[in-house]
Design a protein around this motif. Structure first.
Motif, mmCIF file in Angstrom:
data_model
loop_
_atom_site.group_PDB
_atom_site.id
_atom_site.type_symbol
_atom_site.label_atom_id
_atom_site.label_comp_id
_atom_site.label_asym_id
_atom_site.label_seq_id
_atom_site.Cartn_x
_atom_site.Cartn_y
_atom_site.Cartn_z
ATOM 1 N N VAL A 272 2.331 -4.183 4.105
ATOM 2 C CA VAL A 272 1.392 -4.082 5.238
ATOM 3 C C VAL A 272 1.920 -4.792 6.480
ATOM 4 C CG1 VAL A 272 -0.651 -3.824 3.771
ATOM 5 C CG2 VAL A 272 0.074 -6.123 4.473
ATOM 6 N N ILE B 121 1.793 3.283 6.798
ATOM 7 C CA ILE B 121 0.620 3.207 5.915
ATOM 8 C C ILE B 121 -0.561 3.932 6.550
ATOM 9 C CG2 ILE B 121 -1.101 1.633 4.935
ATOM 10 C CD1 ILE B 121 1.200 -0.401 4.563
ATOM 11 N N HIS C 263 4.492 0.441 0.489
ATOM 12 C CA HIS C 263 4.935 -0.133 1.761
ATOM 13 C C HIS C 263 4.232 -1.464 2.032
ATOM 14 C CE1 HIS C 263 6.909 3.680 2.667
ATOM 15 N NE2 HIS C 263 5.775 4.288 2.372
ATOM 16 N N VAL D 107 0.863 -1.183 0.000
ATOM 17 C CA VAL D 107 0.000 0.000 0.000
ATOM 18 C C VAL D 107 0.897 1.230 0.000
ATOM 19 C CG1 VAL D 107 -1.769 1.286 1.238
ATOM 20 C CG2 VAL D 107 -1.829 -1.218 1.234
#
Length: 243
Positions: A67, A74, A65, A62
């Motif tokens: 998760v 994030i 980056h 996301v």
């Protein structure tokens, strides 16, 4: 540029597979929708994307980056409108926005005028000092929406944003979401309303029983399979889409 990528995303709950090896990507500036009935896996995917749940398997990125590795980073860059009511019942309407801004290190002198502006955009100015408990369901959904954009996020994740709203309130939310996309925001939403998907989404992923059946624009799906999105869903899954 891809804002989100998921490869072989899988989520298991005590032997039950809620999400079954799905793959998708979402580009900057688009409105992407997950369409399917309750239990299809839509909300589980959302919770993984905003780092509420870890995936069982697969790679999920996301805003560049992972998760698993960078959940705090994030969360600082996204806005989330959850399906459930997560407003603080002990605070007033405007206090819910101002206090929420603190999670993003936003000073009150910046958050307060912004909160007033956001409340005006969804017709809640006269409810500014009201307690959350006095709001209707539609008002709460509208407040959750503007709370999700207090931090000026690049990506806004909305889980069933208009569930339970009357037609007028639903139209107001749709207008606000269209305005946000026009400002360059990337929107990701789940819905079981066909009209909502047709009106808002550049592309939709039709889901059933934890799997993505197809990803395409609503118009492409309707042209390919004939009829409206409800008819397309029936053809692809063999069952009606129920809320």
């Amino acid at each position: 540029m891809d804002i989100i990528t998921a490869k072989n995303l899988t989520k298991d709950y005590e032997g039950f597979r809620a999400v079954d090896g799905v793959n998708f990507s979402i580009t900057a500036g688009e409105c992407f929708g997950f369409l399917g009935p309750n239990g299809a896996g839509k909300t589980t995917i959302m919770r993984i994307l905003y780092c509420f749940l870890p995936p069982t398997r697969g790679e999920v990125m996301v805003l560049g980056h992972d998760v698993r590795k960078d959940p705090s980073l994030i969360k600082s860059c996204i806005g989330v409108m959850p399906q459930d009511d997560s407003l603080d019942p002990d605070l007033s309407v405007i206090q819910n926005l101002v206090v929420y801004g603190r999670y993003f290190d936003m000073p009150r002198k910046k958050t307060l005028p912004l909160a007033k502006e956001l409340l005006a955009s969804v017709g809640l100015t006269d409810k500014m000092k009201a307690n959350i408990k006095s709001l209707s369901g539609g008002m709460k959904r509208s407040l959750l929406l503007v709370r999700s954009i207090v931090n000026d996020p690049k990506l806004i994740i909305l889980d069933e944003p208009t569930t339970g709203l009357d037609p007028h309130s639903r139209q107001m939310v749709w207008k606000r979401l269209s305005d946000l996309q026009a400002q360059g925001k990337t929107l990701l939403l789940t819905t079981h309303y066909m009209e909502e998907a047709e009106r808002l989404c550049n592309r939709v992923a039709i889901m059933d029983r934890g799997k993505i059946i197809v990803i395409a624009s609503p118009r492409e799906l309707m042209d390919r399979y004939g009829g409206n999105l409800e008819a397309v869903y029936l053809k692809l899954t063999g069952r009606k889409l129920e809320s």
